[in-house]
Design a protein around this motif. Sequence first.
Motif, mmCIF file in Angstrom:
data_model
loop_
_atom_site.group_PDB
_atom_site.id
_atom_site.type_symbol
_atom_site.label_atom_id
_atom_site.label_comp_id
_atom_site.label_asym_id
_atom_site.label_seq_id
_atom_site.Cartn_x
_atom_site.Cartn_y
_atom_site.Cartn_z
ATOM 1 N N ILE A 60 17.374 1.766 3.413
ATOM 2 C CA ILE A 60 16.383 1.734 2.330
ATOM 3 C C ILE A 60 15.204 0.917 2.837
ATOM 4 O O ILE A 60 15.289 -0.303 2.981
ATOM 5 N N HIS A 61 14.115 1.605 3.135
ATOM 6 C CA HIS A 61 12.913 0.952 3.652
ATOM 7 C C HIS A 61 11.737 1.440 2.814
ATOM 8 O O HIS A 61 11.192 2.517 3.058
ATOM 9 N N ALA A 62 11.359 0.644 1.816
ATOM 10 C CA ALA A 62 10.422 1.107 0.794
ATOM 11 C C ALA A 62 9.079 1.541 1.371
ATOM 12 O O ALA A 62 8.532 2.576 0.969
ATOM 13 N N ALA A 63 8.525 0.772 2.278
ATOM 14 C CA ALA A 63 7.215 1.126 2.828
ATOM 15 C C ALA A 63 7.267 2.478 3.522
ATOM 16 O O ALA A 63 6.386 3.330 3.325
ATOM 17 N N GLU A 64 8.309 2.700 4.313
ATOM 18 C CA GLU A 64 8.440 3.985 4.998
ATOM 19 C C GLU A 64 8.732 5.124 4.031
ATOM 20 O O GLU A 64 8.350 6.268 4.273
ATOM 21 N N PHE A 65 9.409 4.834 2.948
ATOM 22 C CA PHE A 65 9.674 5.856 1.933
ATOM 23 C C PHE A 65 8.385 6.552 1.504
ATOM 24 O O PHE A 65 8.354 7.754 1.295
ATOM 25 N N PHE A 66 7.327 5.732 1.315
ATOM 26 C CA PHE A 66 6.125 6.253 0.666
ATOM 27 C C PHE A 66 4.931 6.372 1.609
ATOM 28 O O PHE A 66 3.806 6.567 1.167
ATOM 29 N N GLN A 67 5.183 6.252 2.912
ATOM 30 C CA GLN A 67 4.149 6.497 3.901
ATOM 31 C C GLN A 67 4.381 7.870 4.538
ATOM 32 O O GLN A 67 5.343 8.561 4.193
ATOM 33 N N MET A 215 6.708 -6.256 -5.146
ATOM 34 C CA MET A 215 5.837 -7.385 -5.456
ATOM 35 C C MET A 215 4.419 -7.063 -4.992
ATOM 36 O O MET A 215 3.440 -7.317 -5.706
ATOM 37 N N LYS A 216 4.301 -6.487 -3.793
ATOM 38 C CA LYS A 216 2.990 -6.085 -3.300
ATOM 39 C C LYS A 216 2.372 -5.029 -4.221
ATOM 40 O O LYS A 216 1.170 -5.081 -4.523
ATOM 41 N N GLN A 217 3.165 -4.071 -4.674
ATOM 42 C CA GLN A 217 2.641 -3.024 -5.552
ATOM 43 C C GLN A 217 2.167 -3.586 -6.890
ATOM 44 O O GLN A 217 1.261 -3.036 -7.516
ATOM 45 N N SER A 218 2.755 -4.675 -7.324
ATOM 46 C CA SER A 218 2.315 -5.298 -8.574
ATOM 47 C C SER A 218 0.932 -5.927 -8.425
ATOM 48 O O SER A 218 0.212 -6.109 -9.414
ATOM 49 N N LEU A 219 0.559 -6.262 -7.189
ATOM 50 C CA LEU A 219 -0.726 -6.917 -6.915
ATOM 51 C C LEU A 219 -1.783 -5.939 -6.422
ATOM 52 O O LEU A 219 -2.971 -6.085 -6.732
ATOM 53 N N ASP A 220 -1.358 -4.968 -5.649
ATOM 54 C CA ASP A 220 -2.292 -4.032 -5.010
ATOM 55 C C ASP A 220 -1.636 -2.650 -4.931
ATOM 56 O O ASP A 220 -1.229 -2.203 -3.853
ATOM 57 N N PRO A 221 -1.512 -1.969 -6.056
ATOM 58 C CA PRO A 221 -0.740 -0.723 -6.089
ATOM 59 C C PRO A 221 -1.464 0.458 -5.452
ATOM 60 O O PRO A 221 -2.696 0.533 -5.476
ATOM 61 N N THR A 222 -0.688 1.365 -4.907
ATOM 62 C CA THR A 222 -1.229 2.632 -4.452
ATOM 63 C C THR A 222 -1.478 3.520 -5.677
ATOM 64 O O THR A 222 -0.975 3.247 -6.778
ATOM 65 N N ALA A 223 -2.235 4.580 -5.475
ATOM 66 C CA ALA A 223 -2.524 5.493 -6.580
ATOM 67 C C ALA A 223 -1.235 6.107 -7.134
ATOM 68 O O ALA A 223 -1.069 6.256 -8.355
ATOM 69 N N TYR A 224 -0.304 6.437 -6.224
ATOM 70 C CA TYR A 224 0.964 7.039 -6.668
ATOM 71 C C TYR A 224 1.763 6.070 -7.525
ATOM 72 O O TYR A 224 2.286 6.440 -8.584
ATOM 73 N N MET A 225 1.879 4.815 -7.076
ATOM 74 C CA MET A 225 2.654 3.820 -7.824
ATOM 75 C C MET A 225 2.025 3.556 -9.191
ATOM 76 O O MET A 225 2.729 3.383 -10.193
ATOM 77 N N ARG A 227 0.168 5.677 -10.907
ATOM 78 C CA ARG A 227 0.344 6.880 -11.732
ATOM 79 C C ARG A 227 1.758 6.940 -12.313
ATOM 80 O O ARG A 227 1.949 7.355 -13.455
ATOM 81 N N LYS A 228 2.731 6.506 -11.525
ATOM 82 C CA LYS A 228 4.122 6.512 -11.972
ATOM 83 C C LYS A 228 4.513 5.228 -12.710
ATOM 84 O O LYS A 228 5.669 5.072 -13.098
ATOM 85 N N LYS A 229 3.540 4.330 -12.882
ATOM 86 C CA LYS A 229 3.768 3.020 -13.516
ATOM 87 C C LYS A 229 4.803 2.186 -12.754
ATOM 88 O O LYS A 229 5.411 1.270 -13.308
ATOM 89 N N ALA A 230 4.983 2.504 -11.496
ATOM 90 C CA ALA A 230 5.948 1.780 -10.677
ATOM 91 C C ALA A 230 5.422 0.424 -10.226
ATOM 92 O O ALA A 230 6.189 -0.389 -9.696
ATOM 93 N N HIS A 231 4.124 0.165 -10.416
ATOM 94 C CA HIS A 231 3.593 -1.161 -10.082
ATOM 95 C C HIS A 231 4.160 -2.222 -11.025
ATOM 96 O O HIS A 231 4.002 -3.421 -10.766
ATOM 97 N N ASN A 232 4.830 -1.783 -12.084
ATOM 98 C CA ASN A 232 5.484 -2.721 -13.009
ATOM 99 C C ASN A 232 6.966 -2.909 -12.697
ATOM 100 O O ASN A 232 7.642 -3.675 -13.390
ATOM 101 N N PHE A 233 7.474 -2.221 -11.672
ATOM 102 C CA PHE A 233 8.908 -2.272 -11.395
ATOM 103 C C PHE A 233 9.403 -3.679 -11.095
ATOM 104 O O PHE A 233 10.551 -4.015 -11.376
ATOM 105 N N ILE A 234 8.542 -4.526 -10.507
ATOM 106 C CA ILE A 234 8.991 -5.865 -10.124
ATOM 107 C C ILE A 234 9.420 -6.677 -11.345
ATOM 108 O O ILE A 234 10.227 -7.613 -11.233
#
Length: 256
Positions: A60-67, A215-225, A227-234
């Motif tokens: 499980i490597h989150a950065a690679e998942f979405f790159q 945690m990074k997505q909560s501070l500087d989210p990608t457009a996909y995150m 759109r999916k409201k995943a920047h709140n996952f933390i």
Amino acid sequence: MYLVYVDESGDTGVTNSPTRYFILSALIIHEKNWNRFIDDLVDFRRNLRDRYKFKMREEIHAAEFFQSSKKYDHIDKHIKLQICKKTLDFQKSLDYIQVMFIVIDKATFTGDVFETAWKYLIQRIHNTLDNNNFRVINNSSKDENNDNFILIPDKTDDKKLTQLVRKLRRYNPIPSRFGNGYLNLPLTLIVEDPYTKDSMNSYIHQLVDVNAYFMKQSLDPTAYMKRKKAHNFIKRLENIRCTHISKEKNGILMVK
């Protein structure tokens, strides 16, 4: 003994860096609960395998998942997001672990990013132990919170981190609250040099990787995150954050 698993997100460069934030994500567990944790973690990975066909040996490597990595092309993007969400929820369900975050905002910070972040993390863990502020572990007394700890980071600058830890054991100047110079308060609760592991071979580090990424997505989210409201996952980890490391009591120390 407390085991502190750590992963990084972002780079430590200040000039022309592609990332604004450097983040240290830590997961803390007492040795007495380690075997229980591994059993629970293996069961969790089996659930991922059965539900999403995500193999036990896959990382499980989150950065690679979405790159744009072809490594995970066989998994649909929404499934990868669900795997990350389930990874956060798995941790949330455990009453014997805690997490914390150190965040360096490089937009305003000047100094050594790597050393500052790691020094803050080590000091905060040391102080939390020294003040008996880690959650009391199951089947143990309060006195056992006055324990030692060891750092188990994912791949990092091993030499620089080892030198820092050795230095802090002997020399840790803290400004006097009376305003007249510094006090040397060596960190006596950290034992051994940091023991670095590769997250590919560590289910625990893969959890910490997901925490750092979101945690990074909560501070500087990608457009996909976003759109999916995943920047709140933390926020899903709020109940297991170690709240004593910052004045905001949110388990996050922001350094600017």
